[in-house]
Design an enzyme around this catalytic site. Structure first.
Site, mmCIF file in Angstrom:
data_model
loop_
_atom_site.group_PDB
_atom_site.id
_atom_site.type_symbol
_atom_site.label_atom_id
_atom_site.label_comp_id
_atom_site.label_asym_id
_atom_site.label_seq_id
_atom_site.Cartn_x
_atom_site.Cartn_y
_atom_site.Cartn_z
ATOM 1 N N GLU A 148 0.817 -1.222 0.000
ATOM 2 C CA GLU A 148 0.000 0.000 0.000
ATOM 3 C C GLU A 148 0.849 1.269 0.000
ATOM 4 O OE1 GLU A 148 -3.820 -2.052 2.245
ATOM 5 O OE2 GLU A 148 -2.336 -0.938 3.401
ATOM 6 N N LYS B 169 6.069 -1.620 1.632
ATOM 7 C CA LYS B 169 5.425 -2.029 2.888
ATOM 8 C C LYS B 169 5.432 -3.549 3.011
ATOM 9 C CE LYS B 169 1.088 -1.302 5.414
ATOM 10 N NZ LYS B 169 -0.313 -0.825 5.310
ATOM 11 N N GLN B 170 5.064 -4.218 1.948
ATOM 12 C CA GLN B 170 5.208 -5.666 1.842
ATOM 13 C C GLN B 170 5.367 -6.005 0.370
ATOM 14 O OE1 GLN B 170 0.924 -6.294 3.315
ATOM 15 N NE2 GLN B 170 1.288 -8.125 2.099
#
Length: 772
Positions: A488, A600-601
């Site tokens: 995100e 973020k990931q």
């Protein structure tokens, strides 16, 4: 990072009271039983910083959204699991002076969450401002043997004075959610009163009209003898209590037993709620605290028999995995297909307690292996039951002809998340739901689920993807524009590799599923196609799109790109970030985050985890090294995937590092947000890190496969799983893998690609011999 929880294999232990850590501890020591739960608030009055929280599963309120400006397709509300009536209250006054740990001098404070038996115990000595000293020991649990019930035993010793103790036990329904958008209170009183010695209050939610009846019964003993004095009733709006004044001598012990019940209109007619609540209380009183507790211990013993993981030689790792398993089992028991798993469970209000894609991507594997098959199946049925709502959600965004877009956030199937980059663009959630169906069938062998439920869902999802792609004349490929991936920290981007990969896979799998149903049950197949108004030309369209999907790739680095233009960003490594800049979401502007390369990931790694068999080791390693060095792991869902992939690459250091990070995320408050509640859904990723990572477990060709390795910090580890009617215990040491089959049926298991037939009993397999 905090480091105040004491090492213990079966307990979460806090020694000493620090009010600055209290809200973190309220999260960590939460208890629940799948039907209700609560934060570890104090029974007695507390005027310090606290987040009071009691929650009843499935009961929610559509809180009016708070946005500065509106867009077509925005939901009108954000559904929130409600802070419900506070039933734990036991206020103590000594000669009129309130016991309050915020104003008293506190000594010998200890809080213990016993995970083996499922209870919370707290003890302390408090010196009031007058000099009076009280010693308190409290013990409470939410019963998983009878999930309508909870109980407290609260002991108070008047250590240095003779006088009067005033004991007030209450049900307080005058509560509100901390995250209420307009400070609105969501409950209205329906009725309250006493029925013999049982107090009850029935509350109704505004708008949704759920009703919950909370009932309590209090019994008091003085030095182990029942107190005969009659309690005085107290009634206020949305509040009912009883108070008793009790003369005590120095050294006297007062023991308070408080039984509580929560029942809702989800499970009873509204007219029957009061009767159901008082009947539940009658069961509790008749059984008594000790018998209820014995049933709790036995029920948790069964849970641990199914799902425990034993790690020898590493107490921090052992404590962490049991904490994660414990909280997962407190949150969801699988008894009710109307319920799901909120990211915070019963431990806090962030994320509204609603359902996210986390369930399908992270939680399904845990419940598949550690619970009866129906538990995981109910999670899938939950989505099937909301298929029509998913179709309506897609229609609101302009899709048609039965295309289904499952919501990013929901309680009843309607989308209730209104950040545009999430609501409109984080469409990968559709793929996670389709993958969960595939994962369930792969693990259980229950292909009949496709005919009964799954195919309809897969068709709706595939129809969505068909309408969501664009044909790019420039690329001569199908593309997907304007999306947000799991990462995100990048919004409104084109051709997110993970999203494109999932979309193509979903369309292929929907066609494959249809062919399976046709082959197994032709009449059901025809009925489904008729029901969804299906034209078989759609199969050809799906295949054409999937075959011509565009995937961004960087030739120089040899990696799949997060999305178009990712390499246009200034390429920096996380190791170059100053510590003062972390976490980015608390230190940087959103504009700066979006323009950075930091992740973020890692979406690409998530896709490679799902579809590992499609990539050779060299490809996985290149992508892992590239993205791991740019990932800040500010999503709780990130470290577990990195741990699993590092294990598959035999990168022991990284695999162990990321395991500890995901396993102790809340215990050590890595991201400075545990006070909001625990990260329940990412806890399933902790289990995955061990079972799919270190043990290398997967299902391939309808049998279990293990490619294990042992972290050097461990002497061994073992775990229990259920697989297709068999119950297996797996133990891994440096030299061997031991498989104990506790079932009469022989099961074929592959270890480093060599197959073994495991009959009932134990079989030891030399890992050194297989690795030669």
């Amino acid at each position: 990072m905090k480091n105040y929880i004491k090492p213990s294999e079966w307990n979460i232990v806090e020694e000493g009271f620090d009010p600055h850590l209290n809200k973190i501890s309220e999260s960590l020591f939460s208890i629940g039983n799948g039907r209700m739960g609560q934060r570890a608030n104090f029974e007695e009055a507390y005027t310090g910083d606290t987040l009071q929280g009691n929650y009843v599963a499935g009961v929610y309120y559509p809180d009016k959204t708070r946005v500065g400006w509106w867009k077509n397709g925005y939901p009108d509300y954000f559904a929130k699991v409600l802070n419900a009536a506070n039933w734990i209250g036991i206020d103590i006054k000594a000669d009129g002076e309130t016991l309050d740990l915020n104003t008293a001098k506190v000594r010998d404070f200890k809080r213990v969450l016993n995970m083996k038996a499922g209870y919370l115990e707290r003890s302390f000595t408090a010196e009031l401002q007058s000099g009076k000293v009280l010693r308190v020991i409290s013990k409470r649990f939410c019963s998983i043997a009878d999930d309508e019930l909870a109980a407290i035993r609260y002991e108070v010793v008047a250590q240095n004075f003779s006088g009067t103790l005033t004991i007030t036990t209450a049900i307080d329904g005058d509560v509100k959610n901390q995250d209420s958008n307009y400070d609105e209170k969501f409950w209205e009183e329906v009725s309250k009163g006493f029925q013999a010695e049982t107090a009850y209050i029935t509350l109704r939610t505004k708008k949704t009209n759920f009703e919950v009846c909370t009932a309590t019964n209090t019994q008091i003993q003085l030095n182990n003898k029942a107190v005969g004095a009659k309690a005085a009733p107290i009634e206020k709006e949305k509040y009912i209590a009883s108070a008793i004044e009790l003369p005590v001598e120095a050294g006297d012990t007062v023991t308070i037993y408080k039984y509580a019940a929560n029942v809702s209109s989800q499970n009873y007619d509204k007219a029957a709620l009061q009767g159901a609540a008082t009947a539940a209380i009658a069961r509790a009183v008749e059984a008594g605290f000790d018998a209820l507790f014995e049933a709790q211990v036995a029920a948790w013993a069964n849970k641990w028999e199914e799902g425990d993981i034993l790690i020898e030689g590493d107490v921090a790792a052992q404590q962490a995995i049991r904490f994660n398993i414990f909280q997962l089992n407190q949150t969801y028991t699988g008894k009710d297909a109307r319920l799901n798993i909120g990211p915070k469970g019963f431990t806090g209000e962030k994320y509204g307690g609603s359902t996210y894609w986390d369930t399908e991507a992270y939680c399904i594997p845990f419940y598949l292996a550690t619970a009866p098959q129906e538990v995981a199946k109910n999670l899938l049925v939950y989505r099937h039951n909301q298929l029509q709502k998913a179709i309506e959600n897609a229609e609101k965004l302009g899709f048609k002809d039965g295309a289904a877009l499952y919501p990013m956030v929901t309680m009843n199937g309607e989308e209730c998340h209104n950040e545009w980059e999430i609501t409109f663009e984080e469409i990968h959630r559709n793929g996670a739901i389709a993958f969960a169906i595939y994962n369930y069938i792969r693990y259980t062998g229950d292909a009949s689920y496709l005919a009964s439920h799954g195919l309809e869902v897969l068709i709706g999802i595939a129809r969505f993807w068909k309408q969501r792609v664009n044909w790019s004349a420039e690329k001569n490929k199908f593309v997907i524009l304007g999306v947000t991936g799991p990462n995100e920290y990048e919004n409104n981007i084109n051709n997110n590799w993970y999203t494109n990969k999932l979309a193509a896979w979903c369309m292929r799998y929907a066609k494959e599923a249809a062919e399976l149903v046709k082959a197994e049950d032709a009449s059901r197949y025809e009925a489904i196609l008729k029901q969804v108004n299906f034209n078989t030309q759609e199969f050809e369209d799906w295949t054409s799109i999937a075959d011509q999907m565009y995937y961004p790739y960087d030739e120089k680095a040899g990696v799949f790109l997060q999305q178009d233009g990712y390499m246009d960003k200034e390429q920096m490594l996380v190791s170059e970030l100053p510590a003062a800049d972390r976490p980015l979401n608390q230190k940087w502007s959103w504009d700066r985050i979006l323009r950075s390369c930091f992740i973020k990931q890692a979406d690409v790694l998530q896709g490679m985890y799902f579809f590992e068999d499609e990539f050779d080791t060299e490809t996985l390693e290149r992508n892992f090294k590239f993205y791991e060095s740019r990932t800040v792991h500010e999503s709780s869902l990130s470290p577990c995937v990195h741990s699993i992939l590092a294990a598959r690459l035999s990168d022991e250091e990284k695999a162990y590092e990321f395991y500890l990070r995901t396993a102790r995320l809340d215990l050590d408050d890595y991201n400075n947000d545990t006070e909001d509640g625990l990260h329940i859904t990412s806890m399933a990723g902790t289990w995955m890190s061990i079972v799919e990572g270190f043990a290398g477990m997967k299902v391939r060709d309808n049998k279990l496969q293990f490619n294990p390795f042992l972290p050097s910090q461990w002497q061994s580890f073992s775990f229990n799983i259920g697989f297709r009617g068999t119950q297996l215990k797996i133990k891994i040491s440096s030299a061997e893998l031991s498989i104990t089959n506790n079932s009469s049926e022989t099961v074929a298991v592959s270890v480093f690609n060599e197959t073994f037939d495991i009959a009932q009993g134990e079989k030891k397999i030399s890992l050194k011999a297989l690795s030669l």
